[in-house]
Write a protein that holds these residues in place. Structure first.
Motif, PDB file in Angstrom:
ATOM      1  N   SER A   5       1.099  -5.463  -1.815  1.00  0.00           N
ATOM      2  CA  SER A   5       0.983  -4.543  -2.940  1.00  0.00           C
ATOM      3  C   SER A   5       0.748  -5.331  -4.263  1.00  0.00           C
ATOM      4  CB  SER A   5       2.605  -3.730  -2.874  1.00  0.00           C
ATOM      5  OG  SER A   5       3.457  -4.767  -3.211  1.00  0.00           O
ATOM      6  N   ILE A  49      -6.183   0.331   4.038  1.00  0.00           N
ATOM      7  CA  ILE A  49      -5.659   0.963   3.242  1.00  0.00           C
ATOM      8  C   ILE A  49      -4.562   1.692   3.876  1.00  0.00           C
ATOM      9  CG2 ILE A  49      -5.725   2.940   1.489  1.00  0.00           C
ATOM     10  CD1 ILE A  49      -8.826   2.059   1.320  1.00  0.00           C
ATOM     11  N   LYS A  69      -0.530   2.402   2.400  1.00  0.00           N
ATOM     12  CA  LYS A  69      -0.256   3.413   1.650  1.00  0.00           C
ATOM     13  C   LYS A  69      -0.218   4.606   2.760  1.00  0.00           C
ATOM     14  CE  LYS A  69      -2.141   3.459  -2.881  1.00  0.00           C
ATOM     15  NZ  LYS A  69      -3.331   4.007  -3.717  1.00  0.00           N
ATOM     16  N   THR A  83      -8.855   7.819   2.098  1.00  0.00           N
ATOM     17  CA  THR A  83      -9.354   6.317   2.188  1.00  0.00           C
ATOM     18  C   THR A  83     -10.562   6.202   2.001  1.00  0.00           C
ATOM     19  OG1 THR A  83      -9.345   6.440   4.525  1.00  0.00           O
ATOM     20  CG2 THR A  83      -7.385   5.508   3.648  1.00  0.00           C
ATOM     21  N   LEU A 118      -6.645  -2.240  -3.565  1.00  0.00           N
ATOM     22  CA  LEU A 118      -5.552  -1.742  -3.940  1.00  0.00           C
ATOM     23  C   LEU A 118      -4.883  -2.182  -5.284  1.00  0.00           C
ATOM     24  CD1 LEU A 118      -3.813  -1.596  -0.432  1.00  0.00           C
ATOM     25  CD2 LEU A 118      -4.789   0.501  -1.577  1.00  0.00           C
TER      26      LEU A 118
END
Ligand SMILES: Nc1ncnc2c1ncn2[C@@H]1O[C@H](COP(=O)(O)OP(=O)(O)OP(=O)(O)O)[C@@H](O)[C@H]1O
Ligand SMILES: [Mg+2]
Length: 328
Positions: free
Chosen positions: A98, A125, A129, A136, A177
């Motif tokens: 993250s 991804i 998430k 995505t 991300l």
């Protein structure tokens, strides 16, 4: 600029056994440094100086035979502050994706050869998430477009892309991300010079757009000259010089840094570049005193016996050389 990572006195060794004999390679040997929020910090040095090991240590991505023997690493994200050594592996994994992204050396092979790029983006991804495949795909497509990469590449397999394009895709994947901190280990090696320039440009654009922090490892001083805000020079497991890149390139203080910079080809200059005589030492039995002393043109007796400390030169530049001490 606030300090994002404060690393002090890191020691990371490869400890191996062969025929009952233990061998200890001190690949990171007493390194302290700070990484500042929003900067591009370059880490330079010849092959085998400990650049990749330092990155792994800073990331806490350490597996046997590598072991962290000593030191402290404090992370100060505005979202989260923690001490690396007291953070659980699970927590670290979560943080790593993250907030932190890592493009390992040789990452051209990171892309799964039997999956289309779109599926690799989805795999990546969706592990971090809760998101469906259409979302995505849209996220990846938009991001690739923002980076000026055609989203047609989503539908191909990695082997259908050129080396430079594969590396751009790897960088896009690592940054899709919006991590706060990106570690990239030799992202331009194995690419030809023109392609390298494009990849460097892409890294710079992402860093400027996102305002994130980039730690870039390369043995190529040309790459650093184009990209770095600050530069750290490693030699044989030790930090020998660190400072603002402009100052270091203009006035390198350590003889090793001077060699690295002098060996850079210059535009329009066809004279032969000076290459550094000799090779870096093996790190299971490094030279005594200053580790650079057997190759140093300015060597004095003291250098063979005593380890020069890293001292501040005033302008934020720090250098570990007895010679530089006289210049303060
Ligand atoms: N798995 C291992 N076992 C034992 N020694 C290792 C291992 N991996 C690396 N080393 C040693 O640790 C030292 C530092 O290696 P490292 O890979 O960090 O250097 P580097 O600066 O990243 O080099 P390069 O530019 O070639 O990537 C070298 O002397 C290397 O031989
Ligand atoms: Mg390396």
């Amino acid at each position: 600029m606030s300090v994002l990572i404060e690393a002090s006195d890191l020691q990371a060794h490869y400890i191996t056994q062969s025929y009952g004999v233990q061998r200890t390679v001190k690949a990171v040997d007493g390194i302290s440094l700070q990484i500042k929020e929003g900067e591009i910090l370059s880490i330079a040095g010849e092959s085998g100086c400990g650049k990749s090991t330092l990155l792994k240590t800073l990331l806490g991505s350490v597996e046997p035979p590598l072991r962290i023997i000593a030191g402290n690493i404090q992370y100060n994200f505005s979202q989260q502050k923690f001490d690396l050594s007291s953070t659980s592996a699970d927590n670290l994994r979560e943080i790593r994706w993250s907030l932190i992204s890592y493009i390992p050396q040789g990452s051209m092979q990171v892309l799964n050869p039997v999956r289309k790029i779109v599926d690799t983006f989805h795999d990546f991804i969706s592990t971090h998430k809760k998101i469906n495949k259409n979302a995505t795909k849209k996220l990846a497509q938009d991001y690739l477009n923002q980076l000026g990469l055609s989203s047609d590449i989503m539908n191909v397999y990695p082997h259908q892309l050129s080396g430079g394009m594969r590396q751009r895709v790897t960088i896009a994947l690592a940054t899709v991300l919006s991590p706060k901190l990106v570690f990239a280990d030799e992202p331009t090696t194995a690419l030809d010079v023109l392609v390298q320039r494009g990849v460097v440009q892409l890294l710079k654009e992402i860093q400027q757009r996102e305002g994130n922090t980039l730690v870039l490892v390369s043995h190529d001083m040309g790459v650093h000259a184009n990209l770095a805000d600050r530069i750290a020079i490693l030699y044989a497991g030790k930090l020998v010089e660190i400072g603002d890149a402009k100052s270091v390139f203009k006035k390198p203080k350590h003889p090793y840094t001077q060699y690295l910079i002098e060996s850079l080809p210059r535009l329009g200059d066809r004279s032969e570049r000076i290459s550094i005589p000799g090779r870096p030492p093996a790190l299971d039995q490094p030279p005594t005193g200053c580790r650079f002393h057997p190759r140093c043109p300015h060597v004095q007796d003291k250098c063979k016996e005593e380890v020069p400390p890293l001292i501040a030169m005033g302008n934020g530049q720090k250098v570990a050389c007895f010679l530089a001490e006289d210049q303060i």
